[in-house]
Design an enzyme around this catalytic site. Structure first.
Site, PDB file in Angstrom:
ATOM      1  N   SER A   1       0.871  -1.170   0.000  1.00 26.53           N
ATOM      2  CA  SER A   1       0.000   0.000   0.000  1.00 26.53           C
ATOM      3  C   SER A   1       0.906   1.217   0.000  1.00 26.53           C
ATOM      4  O   SER A   1       1.947   1.194   0.656  1.00 26.53           O
ATOM      5  CB  SER A   1      -0.873   0.010   1.269  1.00 26.53           C
TER       6      SER A   1
ATOM      7  N   ARG B   1      -9.733  12.491  23.707  1.00 29.66           N
ATOM      8  CA  ARG B   1      -8.842  11.595  24.450  1.00 29.66           C
ATOM      9  C   ARG B   1      -8.037  12.362  25.485  1.00 29.66           C
ATOM     10  O   ARG B   1      -7.828  13.565  25.361  1.00 29.66           O
ATOM     11  CB  ARG B   1      -7.951  10.769  23.530  1.00 29.66           C
TER      12      ARG B   1
ATOM     13  N   TYR C   1      -3.464   9.567   3.410  1.00 27.89           N
ATOM     14  CA  TYR C   1      -2.944   8.237   3.737  1.00 27.89           C
ATOM     15  C   TYR C   1      -3.875   7.556   4.745  1.00 27.89           C
ATOM     16  O   TYR C   1      -4.246   6.383   4.575  1.00 27.89           O
ATOM     17  CB  TYR C   1      -1.518   8.333   4.290  1.00 27.89           C
TER      18      TYR C   1
ATOM     19  N   LYS D   1      -6.065   4.056   4.339  1.00 21.39           N
ATOM     20  CA  LYS D   1      -5.992   2.868   5.202  1.00 21.39           C
ATOM     21  C   LYS D   1      -7.360   2.562   5.820  1.00 21.39           C
ATOM     22  O   LYS D   1      -7.744   1.406   5.975  1.00 21.39           O
ATOM     23  CB  LYS D   1      -4.941   3.052   6.305  1.00 21.39           C
TER      24      LYS D   1
HETATM   25  P1  NDP Z   1       7.049   0.870   2.248  1.00 18.97           P
HETATM   26  O1  NDP Z   1       6.852   2.128   1.467  1.00 18.97           O
HETATM   27  O2  NDP Z   1       8.421   0.472   2.588  1.00 18.97           O
HETATM   28  O3  NDP Z   1       6.324  -0.337   1.519  1.00 18.97           O
HETATM   29  C1  NDP Z   1       5.178  -0.174   0.764  1.00 18.97           C
HETATM   30  C2  NDP Z   1       5.110  -1.309  -0.227  1.00 18.97           C
HETATM   31  O4  NDP Z   1       3.922  -1.188  -1.015  1.00 18.97           O
HETATM   32  C3  NDP Z   1       6.288  -1.276  -1.216  1.00 18.97           C
HETATM   33  O5  NDP Z   1       6.724  -2.585  -1.450  1.00 18.97           O
HETATM   34  C4  NDP Z   1       5.656  -0.691  -2.459  1.00 18.97           C
HETATM   35  O6  NDP Z   1       6.304  -1.082  -3.670  1.00 18.97           O
HETATM   36  C5  NDP Z   1       4.281  -1.304  -2.378  1.00 18.97           C
HETATM   37  N1  NDP Z   1       3.369  -0.605  -3.284  1.00 18.97           N
HETATM   38  C6  NDP Z   1       2.972   0.681  -3.230  1.00 18.97           C
HETATM   39  N2  NDP Z   1       2.167   0.952  -4.276  1.00 18.97           N
HETATM   40  C7  NDP Z   1       2.076  -0.194  -4.998  1.00 18.97           C
HETATM   41  C8  NDP Z   1       1.393  -0.572  -6.179  1.00 18.97           C
HETATM   42  N3  NDP Z   1       0.651   0.292  -6.871  1.00 18.97           N
HETATM   43  N4  NDP Z   1       1.528  -1.842  -6.622  1.00 18.97           N
HETATM   44  C9  NDP Z   1       2.284  -2.741  -5.962  1.00 18.97           C
HETATM   45  N5  NDP Z   1       2.953  -2.442  -4.834  1.00 18.97           N
HETATM   46  C10 NDP Z   1       2.843  -1.187  -4.380  1.00 18.97           C
HETATM   47  O7  NDP Z   1       6.172   1.061   3.549  1.00 18.97           O
HETATM   48  P2  NDP Z   1       5.969   0.172   4.860  1.00 18.97           P
HETATM   49  O8  NDP Z   1       6.743  -1.068   4.811  1.00 18.97           O
HETATM   50  O9  NDP Z   1       6.148   1.089   5.977  1.00 18.97           O
HETATM   51  O10 NDP Z   1       4.417  -0.149   4.730  1.00 18.97           O
HETATM   52  C11 NDP Z   1       3.933  -1.449   4.473  1.00 18.97           C
HETATM   53  C12 NDP Z   1       2.496  -1.528   4.932  1.00 18.97           C
HETATM   54  O11 NDP Z   1       2.422  -1.230   6.320  1.00 18.97           O
HETATM   55  C13 NDP Z   1       1.547  -0.543   4.238  1.00 18.97           C
HETATM   56  O12 NDP Z   1       0.312  -1.188   4.075  1.00 18.97           O
HETATM   57  C14 NDP Z   1       1.433   0.579   5.267  1.00 18.97           C
HETATM   58  O13 NDP Z   1       0.227   1.296   5.134  1.00 18.97           O
HETATM   59  C15 NDP Z   1       1.455  -0.232   6.563  1.00 18.97           C
HETATM   60  N6  NDP Z   1       1.837   0.503   7.748  1.00 18.97           N
HETATM   61  C16 NDP Z   1       3.077   1.094   7.849  1.00 18.97           C
HETATM   62  C17 NDP Z   1       3.425   1.769   9.009  1.00 18.97           C
HETATM   63  C18 NDP Z   1       4.770   2.403   9.202  1.00 18.97           C
HETATM   64  O14 NDP Z   1       4.941   3.193  10.133  1.00 18.97           O
HETATM   65  N7  NDP Z   1       5.769   2.084   8.389  1.00 18.97           N
HETATM   66  C19 NDP Z   1       2.470   1.894  10.132  1.00 18.97           C
HETATM   67  C20 NDP Z   1       1.226   1.213   9.917  1.00 18.97           C
HETATM   68  C21 NDP Z   1       0.935   0.545   8.774  1.00 18.97           C
HETATM   69  P3  NDP Z   1       7.538  -0.246  -4.250  1.00 18.97           P
HETATM   70  O15 NDP Z   1       8.708  -0.649  -3.397  1.00 18.97           O
HETATM   71  O16 NDP Z   1       7.631  -0.670  -5.651  1.00 18.97           O
HETATM   72  O17 NDP Z   1       7.188   1.207  -4.072  1.00 18.97           O
END
Ligand code: NDP
Length: 318
Positions: free
Chosen positions: A81, A134, A158, A162
């Site tokens: 995402s 809160r 964002y 979510k």
């Molecule tokens: P990253 O940006 O490191 O990872 C996001 C991933 O999603 C990447 O692999 C990216 O691919 C992929 N992605 C985005 N758009 C597309 C698309 N159109 N098609 C295919 N893949 C796509 O972020 P995080 O690891 O931090 O986030 C991972 C998950 O965790 C997400 O769902 C995020 O919302 C959730 N999350 C993250 C938090 C945080 O603090 N980090 C907190 C809470 C939830 P590419 O590498 O090619 O861009």
């Protein structure tokens, strides 16, 4: 046992792939840009990758793209995402990939009889962003939901993505009878396995990088290792169900800079807040459900140290 991880090149997903391989799983990992070695080199380098890692190309926006990736898998971890600041076209950049992408993945799961459970990476962004008051006595738990209208009003795209993605996931899963579990982490920090800088670790880099002020914000914080571990527990523990909030500590940025100064005496963290407004009220986040699942939290001090050491190692920080 074969499992699928979507968005495998990302910060959280790379840890998830690492721990799954360590546990002996065969991992089918989806990446949208398979031609870019920056996205996959660190995955190929993981222990067990040569024998048990399969990479598959898939983009969240391409319908049917996950069908082949998911087919034959027992578990699916949907982490992909978009998560970044500075969105120009919220619908195309955030909402469509988050919502349509989630439905795309779940649709593939509905078609694959092999899939027993889907673990969806949601977020605290889908939990606490509403107008509920809160205070330090407030305990946020898994019954809280963010309010999409509220997110729209305050232009938190964002958070809206979510919130809508999780709502769509629960609705679809109910209709199709799919067993899903969501993991709802707060700001995730820790060692970066991927070569690029992700959004939540960038927040720590900013503090260590000579910014003159810290943001007047209070967030929950959690270690990336714990987030990956919680995903696996949510798949492996048969009784796991519903949502799991993941927050080791709720802390204002002023507290983070204090911890960083203690860990790195003399480091250049800011001493002033970005504005003169009162600090947003703090609150507590329930740890009950995730601890029952068997997770033991890494103290935030350790996660902060891991983050800084990793930022130095990857030369984002001197
Ligand atoms: P990253 O940006 O490191 O990872 C996001 C991933 O999603 C990447 O692999 C990216 O691919 C992929 N992605 C985005 N758009 C597309 C698309 N159109 N098609 C295919 N893949 C796509 O972020 P995080 O690891 O931090 O986030 C991972 C998950 O965790 C997400 O769902 C995020 O919302 C959730 N999350 C993250 C938090 C945080 O603090 N980090 C907190 C809470 C939830 P590419 O590498 O090619 O861009």
């Amino acid at each position: 046992r074969l499992v699928c991880v979507t968005g495998a090149s990302g910060f959280i997903a790379s840890w998830l792939v690492k721990l799954l391989l360590h546990r002996g799983y065969v991992v089918r990992a989806t990446v949208r840009d398979l031609g870019n070695p920056e996205k996959t080199k660190h995955l190929h380098a993981l222990e067990g990758a040569n024998e048990r890692l399969q990479l598959v190309k898939a983009n969240l926006l391409d319908e049917g793209t996950f069908d082949a990736a998911v087919d034959g898998c027992e578990g699916v971890f949907h982490t992909a995402s978009p998560f970044y600041i500075g969105v120009k076209d919220p619908q195309a950049e955030m909402l469509d990939p988050a919502v349509k992408g989630t439905l795309n993945v779940l649709n593939a799961c509905a078609k694959a009889s092999s899939v027993k459970r889907v673990v969806v990476t949601s977020s605290v962004a889908a939990v606490t962003y509403n107008s509920r008051p809160r205070s330090p006595d407030t305990v946020v738990d898994e019954t809280w939901f963010s309010d999409a209208e509220y997110c729209k009003q305050v232009k938190l795209w964002y958070h809206l993505s979510k919130t809508m993605a999780e709502e769509s996931a629960w609705k679809f899963a109910k209709e199709k009878g799919i067993d899903i579990v969501t993991i709802n982490p707060a700001m995730v920090i820790g060692t970066l396995l991927q070569p690029t800088l992700n959004t939540s670790c960038a927040a720590i880099l900013q503090l260590m990088n000579g910014s003159s002020t810290y943001p007047n914000m209070t967030f929950g914080w959690v270690s990336v290792k714990d987030v990956a571990e919680a995903h696996i527990l949510a798949f492996e523990v048969p009784s796991a169900n519903g949502r799991y909030l993941l927050v080791e500590k709720v802390a204002h940025y002023s507290e983070l800079v204090k911890i960083l100064s203690k860990l790195y005496p003399g480091c250049a963290v800011p001493t002033k807040c970005a504005d003169d407004n009162p600090f947003p009220p703090t609150f507590t986040v329930s740890k009950e459900r995730v601890e029952k699942l068997g997770l033991k939290y890494t103290p935030i001090e350790e996660a902060l140290r891991d983050t800084v050491e990793s930022l130095k190692e990857k030369k984002f920080l001197n």
